[in-house]
Design a protein around this motif. Structure first.
Motif, mmCIF file in Angstrom:
data_model
loop_
_atom_site.group_PDB
_atom_site.id
_atom_site.type_symbol
_atom_site.label_atom_id
_atom_site.label_comp_id
_atom_site.label_asym_id
_atom_site.label_seq_id
_atom_site.Cartn_x
_atom_site.Cartn_y
_atom_site.Cartn_z
ATOM 1 N N ALA A 320 -36.224 -80.597 -13.463
ATOM 2 C CA ALA A 320 -35.687 -80.379 -12.122
ATOM 3 C C ALA A 320 -36.678 -79.609 -11.250
ATOM 4 N N MET A 321 -37.321 -78.602 -11.830
ATOM 5 C CA MET A 321 -38.303 -77.833 -11.062
ATOM 6 C C MET A 321 -39.482 -78.710 -10.644
ATOM 7 N N ARG A 322 -39.910 -79.619 -11.522
ATOM 8 C CA ARG A 322 -40.984 -80.542 -11.147
ATOM 9 C C ARG A 322 -40.550 -81.424 -9.979
ATOM 10 N N LYS A 323 -39.322 -81.909 -10.034
ATOM 11 C CA LYS A 323 -38.810 -82.747 -8.953
ATOM 12 C C LYS A 323 -38.721 -81.962 -7.640
ATOM 13 N N ILE A 324 -38.290 -80.710 -7.731
ATOM 14 C CA ILE A 324 -38.174 -79.878 -6.528
ATOM 15 C C ILE A 324 -39.552 -79.641 -5.903
ATOM 16 N N LYS A 325 -40.543 -79.367 -6.742
ATOM 17 C CA LYS A 325 -41.890 -79.124 -6.229
ATOM 18 C C LYS A 325 -42.508 -80.371 -5.601
ATOM 19 N N ASN A 326 -42.031 -81.545 -6.035
ATOM 20 C CA ASN A 326 -42.550 -82.798 -5.481
ATOM 21 C C ASN A 326 -41.822 -83.245 -4.219
ATOM 22 N N LEU A 327 -40.785 -82.520 -3.829
ATOM 23 C CA LEU A 327 -40.088 -82.857 -2.589
ATOM 24 C C LEU A 327 -41.016 -82.626 -1.400
ATOM 25 N N LYS A 328 -40.836 -83.418 -0.355
ATOM 26 C CA LYS A 328 -41.697 -83.302 0.819
ATOM 27 C C LYS A 328 -41.266 -82.169 1.745
ATOM 28 N N ILE A 329 -40.107 -81.560 1.431
ATOM 29 C CA ILE A 329 -39.596 -80.466 2.258
ATOM 30 C C ILE A 329 -40.058 -79.131 1.676
ATOM 31 N N PRO A 330 -40.583 -78.204 2.496
ATOM 32 C CA PRO A 330 -40.941 -76.867 1.985
ATOM 33 C C PRO A 330 -39.723 -76.177 1.389
ATOM 34 N N LEU A 331 -39.947 -75.395 0.330
ATOM 35 C CA LEU A 331 -38.830 -74.757 -0.373
ATOM 36 C C LEU A 331 -37.970 -73.903 0.544
ATOM 37 N N ASP A 332 -38.606 -73.210 1.512
ATOM 38 C CA ASP A 332 -37.826 -72.333 2.391
ATOM 39 C C ASP A 332 -37.024 -73.115 3.431
ATOM 40 N N LYS A 333 -37.217 -74.431 3.486
ATOM 41 C CA LYS A 333 -36.458 -75.273 4.410
ATOM 42 C C LYS A 333 -35.345 -76.059 3.705
ATOM 43 N N LEU A 334 -35.302 -75.971 2.386
ATOM 44 C CA LEU A 334 -34.282 -76.701 1.629
ATOM 45 C C LEU A 334 -32.895 -76.130 1.920
ATOM 46 N N SER A 335 -31.934 -77.005 2.198
ATOM 47 C CA SER A 335 -30.547 -76.561 2.374
ATOM 48 C C SER A 335 -29.683 -76.941 1.184
ATOM 49 N N VAL A 336 -30.151 -77.896 0.375
ATOM 50 C CA VAL A 336 -29.419 -78.326 -0.813
ATOM 51 C C VAL A 336 -30.413 -78.953 -1.785
ATOM 52 N N ILE A 337 -30.151 -78.783 -3.070
ATOM 53 C CA ILE A 337 -30.917 -79.482 -4.112
ATOM 54 C C ILE A 337 -29.999 -80.552 -4.687
ATOM 55 N N PHE A 338 -30.410 -81.820 -4.541
ATOM 56 C CA PHE A 338 -29.590 -82.944 -5.006
ATOM 57 C C PHE A 338 -30.515 -83.869 -5.792
ATOM 58 N N LEU A 339 -30.417 -83.828 -7.115
ATOM 59 C CA LEU A 339 -31.338 -84.555 -7.980
ATOM 60 C C LEU A 339 -30.568 -85.370 -9.017
ATOM 61 N N SER A 340 -31.210 -86.425 -9.512
ATOM 62 C CA SER A 340 -30.586 -87.244 -10.549
ATOM 63 C C SER A 340 -31.639 -87.740 -11.518
ATOM 64 N N SER A 341 -31.178 -88.074 -12.740
ATOM 65 C CA SER A 341 -32.096 -88.595 -13.751
ATOM 66 C C SER A 341 -31.308 -89.247 -14.882
ATOM 67 N N PRO A 342 -31.828 -90.358 -15.428
ATOM 68 C CA PRO A 342 -31.203 -90.954 -16.614
ATOM 69 C C PRO A 342 -31.578 -90.229 -17.904
ATOM 70 N N LYS A 343 -32.466 -89.234 -17.815
ATOM 71 C CA LYS A 343 -32.939 -88.515 -18.999
ATOM 72 C C LYS A 343 -32.095 -87.274 -19.312
ATOM 73 N N TRP A 344 -31.235 -86.900 -18.408
ATOM 74 C CA TRP A 344 -30.531 -85.628 -18.551
ATOM 75 C C TRP A 344 -29.226 -85.780 -19.342
ATOM 76 N N HIS A 345 -28.928 -84.744 -20.124
ATOM 77 C CA HIS A 345 -27.675 -84.696 -20.898
ATOM 78 C C HIS A 345 -26.565 -84.171 -19.984
ATOM 79 N N PRO A 346 -25.453 -84.909 -19.826
ATOM 80 C CA PRO A 346 -24.392 -84.479 -18.906
ATOM 81 C C PRO A 346 -23.711 -83.175 -19.311
ATOM 82 N N GLY A 347 -23.819 -82.810 -20.588
ATOM 83 C CA GLY A 347 -23.174 -81.594 -21.044
ATOM 84 C C GLY A 347 -23.905 -80.315 -20.708
ATOM 85 N N VAL A 348 -25.141 -80.435 -20.199
ATOM 86 C CA VAL A 348 -25.955 -79.238 -19.960
ATOM 87 C C VAL A 348 -26.300 -79.063 -18.481
#
Length: 556
Positions: A320-348
């Motif tokens: 998730a942190m890698r995905k956030i760093k690759n976003l085109k929006i500067p971190l201080d301008k982010l209003s929401v983090i909305f990410l998805s992946s088929p690799k993630w375990h839904p329980g965690v």
């Protein structure tokens, strides 16, 4: 802010409670000394009498009841409590905890078939609802009645009147909306005891089970929740649950007075690991079993699954942190983090969502995709209701539920971007009265208390104010010009630290969660101002004081 040593314990309590809007003398007395008589009348729930009568009828007719619980700690503990209570009063009851891998929410056709094959006549949910009204009608066609006990913030559907339900958020008459799922189960047991004229001790003695679910669900620690937790923390010292006594021994908590922090950081994660990545049913068995060999195996499984959960959590967080760093929006301008992946375990993903929301102080939505659908965990901050946002886009969701600050949903993958776009547009427009920037704890403390003045009076004050949690945070104290020694960083990404904090006269063990980045490499040459609260812990079989740091700032 006053110096603690200048006032009596009662004066400190009164001052802090008045600051927190507990104004009347009666309010203050009920807060400090909650009593069993303060429990509200369970028959204020509109459907309570009808539900209790059905359960009593099943008891008289020796019918089989199944308790269907959610797979989180709240659902598991509430289910175990109700199953234990039913069996103790002569009701044939068994429990069913679904796996997180099961795609259906709540009671479904699949689970109904399971109950029917085992001659079930009545199904009672805990901390969850039903999948579709067709599933409930299917159960009725098979001669199975469904009762729904839940507490999630939901919009009443037109089909709800076909079902007997207990939900404080849907009740017009029940005046406390914030019970946990386990708390609602407790109210049902209370209603049964009253109708059968049973000694209330039969349910009070198991309040420690209900307490664990209530703390785990992070409901406001006021009113009935405070009563459940305060009494439960006392009962757990001499718990009647063999599994709990073994777990306390393993965690080396058996010799100390337990706090909400102990439950949140040590007990709940182990139980939760079974529901998140392990065998959910084991969580209920942990409370219900008495066989030593069974309990040994369950606790070993808890430990193993908790290790796996931590590894999964780290992998998802890093991704998730890698995905956030690759976003085109500067971190201080982010209003929401909305990410998805088929690799993630839904329980965690819920744990990771919480970490990211704390780290960035903005709402977070993580979606674990499997096949054509995604399961999402959402966490919010301040005044942003994640549940209301989901209600706005409910036409794009398969189902959703939760609270203002924590919720979840299931979605077809083709609709993920539509929901994401709505969140990105809507959240910046919402008011952030308390969350325009990270909370500066150094400007938000309750009393000035130098470490050298810590003593019995402080802990007497803390005892009266506790237990602590949502809507009743720890009192925070301020001190200045302290030094550090023997600092060790730990945890995922080494984001926490512990060590010694001291002045000329005193030194204490200290721990700072999420604060490691505040400690510079040459910390031994610096002095720090801190906001903190003290707690008692057992170290080398001896009770000692530990300082929990909420803020630490280097003196420039």
């Amino acid at each position: 802010m006053c110096m603690v040593k200048e006032k009596s314990t009662d004066e400190l309590v009164k001052e802090l409670l008045e600051k927190r809007d507990h104004e009347s003398k009666n309010q203050i007395e009920k807060f400090i000394n909650p009593d069993y008589s303060d429990f509200r009348n369970p028959f204020d729930f509109e459907n309570m009498e009808a539900i209790v009568n059905k359960i009593i009828s099943a008891r008289e007719n020796k019918e089989k009841i199944f308790i269907y619980g959610d797979y989180d700690v709240d659902g598991i503990s509430g289910t175990a409590f109700l199953t234990k209570f039913f069996n103790e009063i002569g009701i044939s009851a068994d429990c069913y905890i679904p796996s997180r891998k099961e795609t259906d929410y709540g009671v479904s056709k699949k689970s109904i078939d399971y109950f029917h094959k085992r001659h079930g006549k009545l199904v009672i949910t805990v901390d969850t609802g039903y999948n579709t009204i067709e599933d409930v009608r299917y159960a009725k066609d098979l001669g199975i009645e469904v009762i729904v006990t839940d507490h999630h913030k939901t919009v009443k559907e037109k089909f709800d009147d076909e079902i007997l339900y207990l939900n404080p958020k849907l009740s017009k008459n029940y005046k406390f909306q914030y019970l946990s799922g386990a708390g609602v189960a407790f109210k049902l047991a209370q209603g049964i005891c009253m109708s059968l004229d049973l000694d209330m001790e039969i349910i009070y003695k198991y309040l420690d089970i209900v307490m664990i679910g209530t703390i785990a669900d992070v409901v406001p620690m006021i009113d009935e929740n405070r009563l459940i937790i305060k009494k439960g923390l006392k009962i757990i010292k001499n718990t009647k649950i063999k599994g709990l006594s073994y777990l306390l021994n393993y965690l080396r908590l058996n010799k100390k007075t337990l706090t909400t922090t102990d439950v949140s950081y040590y007990i709940s994660p182990l139980i939760n690991s079974l529901g998140r990545v392990g065998i959910s049913r084991m969580g209920a068995d942990f409370f219900l079993k008495d066989d030593d060999f069974d309990l040994y195996n369950i606790i070993e499984e808890m430990k193993e699954q908790n290790k796996q959960r931590r590894a999964l959590e780290k992998n998802i967080f890093d991704d998730a942190m890698r995905k956030i760093k690759n976003l085109k929006i500067p971190l201080d301008k982010l209003s929401v983090i909305f990410l998805s992946s088929p690799k993630w375990h839904p329980g965690v993903i819920g744990v990771v969502s919480s970490r990211l929301a704390i780290k960035f102080n903005i709402p977070v939505v993580l979606v674990a995709i499997e096949g054509d659908y995604g399961k999402a965990s959402c966490r919010s901050v301040g005044d942003i209701s994640i549940f209301n946002l989901l209600s706005d886009v409910r036409n794009f969701l398969e189902r959703y539920g939760g609270h203002d600050l924590a919720a979840g949903f299931v979605i077809h993958k083709e609709n993920i971007n539509k929901v994401k776009e709505y969140f990105i547009k809507a959240i910046p427009k919402m008011k952030l009265e308390h969350n325009k920037s990270k909370k500066d704890y150094e400007k938000n403390f309750d009393f000035e208390l130098p470490l050298e003045d810590l003593g019995d009076k402080t802990f007497e004050f803390m005892e009266k104010m506790g237990p602590f949690g949502s809507n009743n945070p720890h009192p925070l104290f301020f001190d200045r010009n302290l030094k550090l020694d023997d600092i060790k960083k730990f945890g995922v990404d080494f984001r926490h630290f512990n060590g010694i904090i001291y002045k000329d006269k005193v030194n204490y063990n200290a721990v700072g969660f999420e604060l490691a980045e505040e400690i510079s490499p040459d910390y031994m040459n610096k002095t720090y101002n801190i906001v903190y609260y003290p707690e008692k812990i057992i170290l080398n079989d001896e009770e000692v004081t530990q300082i929990i740091l909420k803020s630490i700032k280097e003196n420039k």
